[in-house]
Scaffold this active site. Sequence first.
Site, short mmCIF file in Angstrom:
data_model
loop_
_atom_site.label_atom_id
_atom_site.label_comp_id
_atom_site.label_asym_id
_atom_site.label_seq_id
_atom_site.Cartn_x
_atom_site.Cartn_y
_atom_site.Cartn_z
N GLY A 68 40.40 80.27 -20.79
CA GLY A 68 40.07 80.43 -19.38
C GLY A 68 39.37 81.75 -19.09
CD GLN A 183 48.60 78.65 -13.87
OE1 GLN A 183 49.50 77.84 -13.93
NE2 GLN A 183 48.55 79.71 -14.65
CB THR A 241 32.02 78.78 -35.96
OG1 THR A 241 31.01 79.44 -36.73
CG2 THR A 241 32.53 77.56 -36.71
CB CYS A 329 52.95 95.92 -15.94
SG CYS A 329 53.43 95.85 -17.65
C1 LIG Z 1 44.34 81.14 -12.99
C2 LIG Z 1 44.10 81.60 -14.40
N1 LIG Z 1 42.85 81.85 -14.80
C3 LIG Z 1 42.57 82.26 -16.05
C4 LIG Z 1 43.57 82.45 -16.97
C5 LIG Z 1 43.21 82.90 -18.34
O1 LIG Z 1 43.20 81.79 -19.23
P1 LIG Z 1 43.33 82.03 -20.81
O2 LIG Z 1 44.74 82.45 -21.06
O3 LIG Z 1 43.02 80.68 -21.40
O4 LIG Z 1 42.34 83.06 -21.19
C6 LIG Z 1 44.90 82.22 -16.59
C7 LIG Z 1 46.00 82.48 -17.55
O5 LIG Z 1 46.91 83.24 -17.27
C8 LIG Z 1 45.17 81.78 -15.28
O6 LIG Z 1 46.42 81.54 -14.87
#
Ligand SMILES: Cc1ncc(COP(=O)(O)O)c(C=O)c1O
Length: 389
Positions: A68, A183, A241, A329
């Site tokens: 993400g 989420q 990759t 934090c």
């Molecule tokens: C709303 C949201 N966006 C992005 C992320 C980041 O995703 P990833 O852990 O796959 O990098 C998170 C993960 O905590 C998330 O809750």
Amino acid sequence: MHYLDHAATSPMTSPVINAMDAAFRVVGNPSSVHSAGRTARRLVEEAREAVAAAVGCHPAEVVFTSGGTEADNLAIKGLWLQQQARHPHRSRLLVSSVEHHAVLDSANWMAAGEGALLEQIPVDEFGVLRMDALSAMIERDPASVALISVMWANNEVGSLQPLAEVVALAAQYGIPVHSDAVQVIGAVPVDFRASGLAAMTVSAHKCGGPMGIGALVLQRDVTPIPVLHGGGQERDIRSGTIPMPLIVGMAAAFEGAVAELDSHCARISSLRDDLVARVLALEVGAALRGHPTRRLPGNAHFTFSGCEGDALLMLMDAGGVQVSTGSACSAGIPQASHVLLAMGLDAATARGALRFSLGRTSTMADVDAVVGLLPEVVERARKAGMINR
Ligand SMILES: Cc1ncc(COP(=O)(O)O)c(C=O)c1O
């Protein structure tokens, strides 16, 4: 052990582990042209089709990333830069004030070094985007807005955002909208095509898949400037990759999460409602945060007056219950969550936050454990807070 931190990461399911176990034994770089490479490529493309079916898009619209965070970076940086290249007057970047740091920090970075004019869209006391504010911001000068980014649901307080309204408003002015949907896979129905979004971030490890894999779903005519350069994989949008076993795992997770969505959500939201009602009945100074009804089915977020969230977290952990304060934090120093501050809480109240997030493995025994442990934990955390003051 009572694991109630599924919003941080949710355990991998057996079908995911089995699918990945088989995939790890397949040798071949999906970009190689020999038969081993073609076998790996076929597995990637089948997985791409499964992911696309799960989120309601065409397989060609799925660009795999390392998760993400990378997908958010690619969306914010890549789409803003693309807009700049095509329409130099479009330099405003509108993002909600409760975004994950992957969006917020990317946007700040673009403002600090690339000339993006960043504006944060305010939220109400429930953490829900204020449509009146967004509307006023756009109408001030619609032709100068490059991109709007509003998450589908907030990872801390669980509030669902009025995304359909955002997209409808933006469409009047031809402004593309990105949404971080990390989420919501397996928690609410997601249909990328019907959503009207230009881009959408997803991640595998929040719904039973492996860590380190996700995707940016992109409408086919939306081509962000790449953030990573190299071998030109993923339509030259994301070099690197292609991690076939992770992608196979992600597909299995998304298929399972979407197939079980209705029964899962019914079970989880009823457990969550029970947890909320019983925690509030304890009269330990808990206040429910986030929208009372329009929220993620597994999310229960509270602040406890006079307590530090970190103290609560450690004491809960010592009692066998694993939860989160909801916010990261920095360098070990407890920080009030930017989400709670944006909702209008003062810093002291915001520092007393604790997020319980339920998932597939959660049971009533977990809820019972929380309710049994909380009174003593809150009392001890409150005393510790007074001593440290
Ligand atoms: C709303 C949201 N966006 C992005 C992320 C980041 O995703 P990833 O852990 O796959 O990098 C998170 C993960 O905590 C998330 O809750």
